[in-house]
Design an enzyme around this catalytic site. Structure first.
Site, PDB file in Angstrom:
ATOM      1  CE  LYS A  82      -1.875   0.952  -9.792  1.00  0.00           C
ATOM      2  NZ  LYS A  82      -1.928   2.328  -9.252  1.00  0.00           N
ATOM      3  CB  THR A 137      -2.575   1.327  -5.345  1.00  0.00           C
ATOM      4  OG1 THR A 137      -1.424   1.413  -6.187  1.00  0.00           O
ATOM      5  CG2 THR A 137      -3.592   2.327  -5.837  1.00  0.00           C
TER       6      THR A 137
END
Length: 333
Positions: A190, A247
């Protein structure tokens, strides 16, 4: 029980704070003598997690053997590139029953290994006592006791549940998942998409762009993960879409911030030099790029971010090339 946290960055410090609230015997290790002295004097990690006071029942040390001695659980929070050497240095100090938890998010680049595999190869007698902690958990918010959730991945359910019990708090909910591969890959990959989200933001693109990037990003993460032995459903969970969302969007995200700087014209070398903490997405992009080639998996977003980082491709040209790829289907099965 005694629990050792190896690595006094922001996440290691936040985990240490949580564990101390449950009255565990907690030891936080850092290699930096000055940091240990400051922690001992002030009970606050002003370098990496300012504003979070640490409980007086925490022991701070730069002695790795002392930290690990008789610890029931060892939690590794060092940067990914330091995990192998750290585990080698720990190997002679562990009890036979110790559980090793990897809370680092990345790969060993030289061999394209997941970190739990590196730990298992280095500590063969503990191979069945390894777990992975991942999820949408910025240390800055966990340190302030804001409600958060995470997931423990482990092949052995009893190991996962022991770690779950050690970490659960009213503001920190922990789930378990037997898919250790998927949990680990979600947390590592990610960061690459978050670099892309930062680039999009730095180019002044809007919410549509970021939503498309995140959605197609989780698609290619899942594609590679399944090829490597993970379950597709794991990437719909906390270590997949959950960690991806936070994120890509949070002001706390180092990788998102690095992407913004890339769009502004900073080089990868400048970003790494200026950042106090490791930007894991930069190294993860290399690993994912090579793994995609090994498994013959299409990862177009990762490919373009690799070119921006390592081939000096202009971010706007990377976006254009993504948008003008040949037509395809959304549902790939």
């Amino acid at each position: 029980m005694k629990i050792a946290v190896i690595g006094a960055g922001s996440w290691g410090t936040a985990i240490t704070s949580m564990l101390a609230q449950k009255n565990h015997e907690v030891v936080l290790w850092a290699r930096n003598d000055k940091l240990i002295a400051a922690l001992t004097e002030t009970n606050e990690n002003t370098d990496y997690l300012p504003g979070v006071k640490l409980a007086p029942n925490i022991t701070f040390t730069n002695d790795l053997v002392k930290a690990a001695h008789k610890a029931a659980i060892i939690i590794i929070t060092t940067p990914s590139h330091a995990v192998h050497q750290t585990i080698e240095n720990l190997s002679g100090a562990l009890s036979a029953e110790a559980i090793i938890v990897s809370a680092a998010k990345g790969f060993e680049l030289s061999r394209l290994k997941r970190l739990s595999d590196v730990i298992g190869e280095t500590l063969p007698n503990h191979k069945n006592r390894i777990a992975v902690l991942s999820g949408p958990n910025h240390a800055e918010e966990v340190g302030l006791r804001q409600p958060s959730a995470s997931v423990i991945g482990a092949a052995c359910r009893s190991i996962a549940e022991q770690v779950q019990d050690a970490l659960m708090l009213p503001y920190f909910r922990v789930y378990t998942n037997p898919d250790i591969i998927g949990v680990e890959l979600g947390g590592a990959l990610k960061n690459i998409i978050a670099l892309g989200a930062g680039i999009a933001e730095g180019l002044s693109y809007g919410d549509n762009t970021k939503a498309a990037l995140m959605t197609r990003g989780i698609a290619e993460i899942t594609r590679l993960g399944v090829a490597m032995g993970a379950h597709a459903s794991t990437f719909s969970g906390l270590s997949g879409i959950g960690d991806l969302m936070v994120t890509c969007t949070s002001r706390h995200s180092r990788n998102r911030r690095a992407g913004i700087l890339l769009a502004e014209g900073k080089t990868m070398q400048q970003i790494e030099t200026e950042s106090k903490m490791v930007v894991e997405g930069i190294r993860a992009t290399v690993a994912a790029h090579q793994l995609a080639q090994r498994y013959q998996i299409e990862m177009p977003i990762t490919e373009e971010i690799f070119k921006v980082l390592y081939e000096n491709k202009a971010p706007k040209k990377a976006v254009l090339d993504l948008m003008t790829r040949g037509r395809t289907h959304e549902i790939e099965e």
